[in-house]
Design an enzyme around this catalytic site. Structure first.
Site, PDB file in Angstrom:
ATOM      1  N   HIS A   1      30.584  -0.991 -17.158  1.00 45.04           N
ATOM      2  CA  HIS A   1      31.127  -0.981 -18.518  1.00 45.04           C
ATOM      3  C   HIS A   1      32.488  -0.294 -18.474  1.00 45.04           C
ATOM      4  CE1 HIS A   1      31.864  -0.297 -22.626  1.00 45.04           C
ATOM      5  NE2 HIS A   1      31.558   0.978 -22.612  1.00 45.04           N
TER       6      HIS A   1
ATOM      7  N   CYS B   1      27.046   0.061 -26.023  1.00 49.26           N
ATOM      8  CA  CYS B   1      27.780  -0.469 -24.865  1.00 49.26           C
ATOM      9  C   CYS B   1      26.856  -0.891 -23.741  1.00 49.26           C
ATOM     10  CB  CYS B   1      28.757   0.583 -24.345  1.00 49.26           C
ATOM     11  SG  CYS B   1      29.946   1.068 -25.584  1.00 49.26           S
TER      12      CYS B   1
ATOM     13  N   ASN C   1      37.964  -0.978 -24.460  1.00 47.03           N
ATOM     14  CA  ASN C   1      36.505  -0.878 -24.436  1.00 47.03           C
ATOM     15  C   ASN C   1      35.929  -1.932 -25.381  1.00 47.03           C
ATOM     16  OD1 ASN C   1      33.828  -0.203 -24.868  1.00 47.03           O
ATOM     17  ND2 ASN C   1      34.194   2.002 -25.014  1.00 47.03           N
TER      18      ASN C   1
HETATM   19  O1  UT7 Z   1      31.766   3.148 -24.436  1.00 47.58           O
HETATM   20  C1  UT7 Z   1      30.762   4.016 -24.879  1.00 47.58           C
HETATM   21  C2  UT7 Z   1      30.770   5.299 -24.188  1.00 47.58           C
HETATM   22  N1  UT7 Z   1      31.987   5.996 -24.420  1.00 47.58           N
HETATM   23  C3  UT7 Z   1      32.498   6.765 -23.484  1.00 47.58           C
HETATM   24  O2  UT7 Z   1      31.941   6.849 -22.409  1.00 47.58           O
HETATM   25  C4  UT7 Z   1      33.743   7.510 -23.832  1.00 47.58           C
HETATM   26  C5  UT7 Z   1      33.780   8.788 -23.087  1.00 47.58           C
HETATM   27  N2  UT7 Z   1      34.897   9.614 -23.460  1.00 47.58           N
HETATM   28  C6  UT7 Z   1      36.174   9.384 -23.056  1.00 47.58           C
HETATM   29  O3  UT7 Z   1      36.463   8.382 -22.415  1.00 47.58           O
HETATM   30  C7  UT7 Z   1      37.204  10.450 -23.327  1.00 47.58           C
HETATM   31  O4  UT7 Z   1      36.548  11.607 -23.775  1.00 47.58           O
HETATM   32  C8  UT7 Z   1      38.286  10.039 -24.370  1.00 47.58           C
HETATM   33  C9  UT7 Z   1      39.208   9.011 -23.750  1.00 47.58           C
HETATM   34  C10 UT7 Z   1      37.626   9.485 -25.608  1.00 47.58           C
HETATM   35  C11 UT7 Z   1      39.136  11.262 -24.739  1.00 47.58           C
HETATM   36  O5  UT7 Z   1      39.702  11.854 -23.565  1.00 47.58           O
HETATM   37  P1  UT7 Z   1      39.561  13.410 -23.296  1.00 47.58           P
HETATM   38  O6  UT7 Z   1      40.292  13.680 -22.054  1.00 47.58           O
HETATM   39  O7  UT7 Z   1      38.102  13.753 -23.338  1.00 47.58           O
HETATM   40  O8  UT7 Z   1      40.351  14.033 -24.520  1.00 47.58           O
HETATM   41  P2  UT7 Z   1      39.840  15.088 -25.593  1.00 47.58           P
HETATM   42  O9  UT7 Z   1      38.981  14.417 -26.600  1.00 47.58           O
HETATM   43  O10 UT7 Z   1      39.326  16.294 -24.905  1.00 47.58           O
HETATM   44  O11 UT7 Z   1      41.229  15.452 -26.273  1.00 47.58           O
HETATM   45  C12 UT7 Z   1      42.285  16.096 -25.534  1.00 47.58           C
HETATM   46  C13 UT7 Z   1      43.485  16.247 -26.432  1.00 47.58           C
HETATM   47  C14 UT7 Z   1      43.165  16.833 -27.805  1.00 47.58           C
HETATM   48  O12 UT7 Z   1      44.227  17.696 -28.169  1.00 47.58           O
HETATM   49  P3  UT7 Z   1      44.099  19.279 -27.990  1.00 47.58           P
HETATM   50  O13 UT7 Z   1      42.914  19.666 -28.825  1.00 47.58           O
HETATM   51  O14 UT7 Z   1      43.897  19.502 -26.530  1.00 47.58           O
HETATM   52  O15 UT7 Z   1      45.410  19.751 -28.511  1.00 47.58           O
HETATM   53  C15 UT7 Z   1      43.155  15.646 -28.707  1.00 47.58           C
HETATM   54  O16 UT7 Z   1      43.472  15.963 -30.030  1.00 47.58           O
HETATM   55  O17 UT7 Z   1      44.062  14.968 -26.688  1.00 47.58           O
HETATM   56  C16 UT7 Z   1      44.232  14.784 -28.091  1.00 47.58           C
HETATM   57  N3  UT7 Z   1      44.075  13.373 -28.409  1.00 47.58           N
HETATM   58  C17 UT7 Z   1      45.112  12.509 -28.369  1.00 47.58           C
HETATM   59  N4  UT7 Z   1      46.419  12.647 -28.103  1.00 47.58           N
HETATM   60  C18 UT7 Z   1      47.206  11.565 -28.142  1.00 47.58           C
HETATM   61  C19 UT7 Z   1      42.947  12.688 -28.731  1.00 47.58           C
HETATM   62  N5  UT7 Z   1      43.222  11.389 -28.909  1.00 47.58           N
HETATM   63  C20 UT7 Z   1      44.553  11.249 -28.691  1.00 47.58           C
HETATM   64  C21 UT7 Z   1      45.432  10.143 -28.721  1.00 47.58           C
HETATM   65  N6  UT7 Z   1      46.726  10.340 -28.442  1.00 47.58           N
HETATM   66  N7  UT7 Z   1      44.993   8.901 -29.001  1.00 47.58           N
END
Ligand code: UT7
Length: 328
Positions: A255, A115, A285
């Site tokens: 980004h 990215c 993204n």
């Molecule tokens: O572009 C290159 C660089 N990339 C980045 O900078 C990305 C950085 N990361 C992020 O933007 C975020 O970490 C994400 C958007 C990818 C994820 O958000 P988060 O707040 O960190 O969520 P998480 O991974 O901690 O997941 C929280 C919960 C989980 O459930 P439990 O374990 O709390 O029950 C996931 O299973 O959300 C669940 N989850 C979803 N639920 C509904 C993960 N993906 C989804 C989804 N829909 N699509």
């Protein structure tokens, strides 16, 4: 005596027509518009169709940028394309673009910085221009990430979109242009964002396809934690190199990975909302495409004036991160 600087004299974008909304994704995986919107800021993304590839959109972006710059393809010395989703592994997609444009005098190559591709590209272009090795450079950043997306993996498939942005960079004496670039990487976190199949470590086989190793995987949460700090430090570094105070920034065009990351960085650097450019709601993204697409929108909407200070910053696979300050 005035220094030679690398000035952006044209911008362009090329994005697919097809739109995939959060409601469409609700039908594919166990997710919701509410989760995607509150966790990421994304409402919809552009998605290439089956017969469309990266160089198709890179070429459109390039033509638009050349037209704005009033530069003919034959005048280009160099075409550089930052991407992780080439048309095919060999040859470089930049060569397809070169041929499509008829840029017969340009050398062309791809490079990969995830990215952070556009920031790395600005840094490469800046070195060529200041060294006197090139006068007119076409820099393209873009991806067709939806073709390497696992549509069964809800943690990644809701995030990515397709699109390309391009800029024409010109060697000019004066104070306008790229004032600084700062680029970094840390391979100890290479597994945070990776596609492990299809290279010389794990060549493509029936097994790699069965194991879905030809798709991007991301440790989103781990990535998030380092992203904010690294983007903040890169922004501070590039501002210091350019000798521009944070309050001198007119547009922060980051980004577009997550609005929460963008807002956290803006808060740390003291920028109000009207200095931030956010279009993640419409594109998701697009990795190396996100900054040049955003820049093109700001420019074509007439929101940038001569001498405005723009700050770009990105973070992505590698891990890589960086920032650049430009006087418009
Ligand atoms: O572009 C290159 C660089 N990339 C980045 O900078 C990305 C950085 N990361 C992020 O933007 C975020 O970490 C994400 C958007 C990818 C994820 O958000 P988060 O707040 O960190 O969520 P998480 O991974 O901690 O997941 C929280 C919960 C989980 O459930 P439990 O374990 O709390 O029950 C996931 O299973 O959300 C669940 N989850 C979803 N639920 C509904 C993960 N993906 C989804 C989804 N829909 N699509």
């Amino acid at each position: 005596m005035d220094k030679i600087r690398a000035r952006i004299i044209g911008t362009g974008r090329g994005v697919p027509e097809k739109i995939l909304t959060n409601a469409d994704l609700e039908k594919l995986v166990d997710t919701s518009d509410e989760w995607i919107t509150t966790r990421t800021g994304i409402k919809e993304r552009r998605i290439a169709s089956e017969n469309e590839a990266l160089s198709d959109f890179a070429t459109i972006a390039a033509k638009n940028a050349l037209e704005m710059a009033q530069v003919k393809p034959e005048e280009l010395d160099l075409i550089i394309l930052g991407t992780v989703t080439m048309d095919q592994p060999i040859p470089a997609s930049a060569c397809f673009v070169q041929h499509n444009l008829g840029a017969t005098n340009a050398a062309a190559f791809d490079f990969q910085a995830g990215c952070t591709g556009f920031i790395y590209g600005l840094s490469i272009a800046d070195q060529y221009i200041r060294a006197g090795s090139a006068k007119k450079i076409l820099l393209i950043g873009g991806e067709i990430l939806t073709k390497v997306t696992d549509w069964q993996d809800r943690t990644t498939c809701v995030l990515f979109g397709d699109g390309c942005g391009a800029v024409v960079i010109y060697a000019e004496k004066g104070e306008r242009g790229i004032l600084s670039t700062s680029i970094h990487s840390d391979g100890s976190m290479a597994d945070f964002i990776a596609m492990t199949g299809g290279g010389s470590r794990i060549p493509t086989s029936h097994q790699t396809v069965d194991q879905r190793l030809h798709y991007i995987k991301m440790k989103g949460n781990e990535t998030f934690k380092v992203a904010v700090r690294r983007i903040e430090s890169a922004c501070r570094e590039s501002l210091e190199l350019a000798q521009i105070p944070a309050e001198g920034v007119r547009w922060f065009i980051p980004h577009q990975a997550n609005t929460r990351i963008i807002n956290a960085v803006a808060e740390r650097l003291g920028w109000p909302e009207d200095r931030l450019y956010i279009n993640i709601d419409r594109y998701g993204n697009t990795s190396a495409g996100s900054i040049p697409i955003g820049l093109d929108e700001v420019v074509r909407d007439g929101k940038v004036k001569a001498d405005d200070i723009l700050l770009f910053s990105a973070f992505g696979a590698g891990l890589t991160w960086g920032s650049s300050v430009v006087r418009w």
